[in-house]
Write a protein that holds these residues in place. Sequence first.
Motif, PDB file in Angstrom:
ATOM      1  N   THR A 182      -1.234   4.140  -1.975  1.00  0.00           N
ATOM      2  CA  THR A 182      -2.677   4.061  -1.740  1.00  0.00           C
ATOM      3  C   THR A 182      -3.039   4.275  -0.274  1.00  0.00           C
ATOM      4  O   THR A 182      -4.197   4.569   0.036  1.00  0.00           O
ATOM      5  CB  THR A 182      -3.247   2.712  -2.214  1.00  0.00           C
ATOM      6  OG1 THR A 182      -2.540   1.647  -1.575  1.00  0.00           O
ATOM      7  CG2 THR A 182      -3.124   2.581  -3.728  1.00  0.00           C
ATOM      8  N   HIS A 183      -2.067   4.125   0.621  1.00  0.00           N
ATOM      9  CA  HIS A 183      -2.243   4.390   2.047  1.00  0.00           C
ATOM     10  C   HIS A 183      -0.977   5.065   2.565  1.00  0.00           C
ATOM     11  O   HIS A 183       0.076   4.965   1.937  1.00  0.00           O
ATOM     12  CB  HIS A 183      -2.446   3.098   2.838  1.00  0.00           C
ATOM     13  CG  HIS A 183      -3.723   2.403   2.552  1.00  0.00           C
ATOM     14  ND1 HIS A 183      -3.943   1.703   1.390  1.00  0.00           N
ATOM     15  CD2 HIS A 183      -4.859   2.289   3.272  1.00  0.00           C
ATOM     16  CE1 HIS A 183      -5.162   1.184   1.414  1.00  0.00           C
ATOM     17  NE2 HIS A 183      -5.741   1.532   2.549  1.00  0.00           N
ATOM     18  N   ARG A 184      -1.101   5.710   3.720  1.00  0.00           N
ATOM     19  CA  ARG A 184       0.057   6.315   4.363  1.00  0.00           C
ATOM     20  C   ARG A 184       0.360   5.575   5.658  1.00  0.00           C
ATOM     21  O   ARG A 184      -0.564   5.170   6.364  1.00  0.00           O
ATOM     22  CB  ARG A 184      -0.206   7.788   4.667  1.00  0.00           C
ATOM     23  CG  ARG A 184      -0.248   8.624   3.411  1.00  0.00           C
ATOM     24  CD  ARG A 184      -0.492  10.064   3.734  1.00  0.00           C
ATOM     25  NE  ARG A 184      -1.934  10.255   3.929  1.00  0.00           N
ATOM     26  CZ  ARG A 184      -2.529  11.419   3.981  1.00  0.00           C
ATOM     27  NH1 ARG A 184      -1.830  12.513   3.885  1.00  0.00           N
ATOM     28  NH2 ARG A 184      -3.826  11.502   4.150  1.00  0.00           N
ATOM     29  N   PHE A 243       1.564   9.541  -1.833  1.00  0.00           N
ATOM     30  CA  PHE A 243       0.124   9.408  -1.623  1.00  0.00           C
ATOM     31  C   PHE A 243      -0.631  10.362  -2.550  1.00  0.00           C
ATOM     32  O   PHE A 243      -1.613   9.970  -3.193  1.00  0.00           O
ATOM     33  CB  PHE A 243      -0.198   9.697  -0.150  1.00  0.00           C
ATOM     34  CG  PHE A 243      -1.651   9.606   0.191  1.00  0.00           C
ATOM     35  CD1 PHE A 243      -2.276   8.377   0.290  1.00  0.00           C
ATOM     36  CD2 PHE A 243      -2.387  10.755   0.442  1.00  0.00           C
ATOM     37  CE1 PHE A 243      -3.630   8.291   0.613  1.00  0.00           C
ATOM     38  CE2 PHE A 243      -3.732  10.682   0.769  1.00  0.00           C
ATOM     39  CZ  PHE A 243      -4.352   9.448   0.861  1.00  0.00           C
ATOM     40  N   HIS A 266       0.830  -1.212   0.000  1.00  0.00           N
ATOM     41  CA  HIS A 266       0.000   0.000   0.000  1.00  0.00           C
ATOM     42  C   HIS A 266       0.863   1.260   0.000  1.00  0.00           C
ATOM     43  O   HIS A 266       0.557   2.224  -0.717  1.00  0.00           O
ATOM     44  CB  HIS A 266      -0.937   0.026   1.208  1.00  0.00           C
ATOM     45  CG  HIS A 266      -2.077  -0.932   1.111  1.00  0.00           C
ATOM     46  ND1 HIS A 266      -3.007  -0.884   0.093  1.00  0.00           N
ATOM     47  CD2 HIS A 266      -2.442  -1.952   1.922  1.00  0.00           C
ATOM     48  CE1 HIS A 266      -3.900  -1.841   0.288  1.00  0.00           C
ATOM     49  NE2 HIS A 266      -3.577  -2.513   1.383  1.00  0.00           N
ATOM     50  N   TRP A 267       1.893   1.294   0.789  1.00  0.00           N
ATOM     51  CA  TRP A 267       2.765   2.469   0.835  1.00  0.00           C
ATOM     52  C   TRP A 267       3.586   2.582  -0.439  1.00  0.00           C
ATOM     53  O   TRP A 267       3.831   3.691  -0.923  1.00  0.00           O
ATOM     54  CB  TRP A 267       3.698   2.405   2.038  1.00  0.00           C
ATOM     55  CG  TRP A 267       2.984   2.212   3.339  1.00  0.00           C
ATOM     56  CD1 TRP A 267       1.723   2.646   3.654  1.00  0.00           C
ATOM     57  CD2 TRP A 267       3.458   1.525   4.477  1.00  0.00           C
ATOM     58  NE1 TRP A 267       1.404   2.273   4.927  1.00  0.00           N
ATOM     59  CE2 TRP A 267       2.452   1.571   5.464  1.00  0.00           C
ATOM     60  CE3 TRP A 267       4.640   0.863   4.784  1.00  0.00           C
ATOM     61  CZ2 TRP A 267       2.598   1.003   6.721  1.00  0.00           C
ATOM     62  CZ3 TRP A 267       4.782   0.288   6.031  1.00  0.00           C
ATOM     63  CH2 TRP A 267       3.778   0.367   6.986  1.00  0.00           C
TER      64      TRP A 267
END
Length: 70
Positions: A35-37, A63, A30-31
Motif C-alpha cells: 500500500t506504500h513504497r 505496489f 504497508h510495504w
Amino acid sequence: MLFSEWIDDRGLTRAKAAKLLGVTPTAVTHWYWGTHRPTAEITARIYELSGGKVTVNDLHRGFQMARNAQ
C-alpha cells in the motif's frame, strides 16, 4: 522476490523486520501489503538485508499489484 515473500520465507514477524530495518511495524505492514513504497534509503537496506533477493523492481511490483487489486 516480493517483500512479503521474503518476510514470510525468513519467518520474520513484522515487528522483527521493523527492528532490523530501523522503522515502525506499521511501515513494514504497508510495504508488506504494497500500500506504500519505502524511501530510497530503506529500499537499499531491504536489498542489503535480503541479500539482493528483494529489489527496487520487486517493491514496485508489489505496489502495482496492490493498486491493481483495488
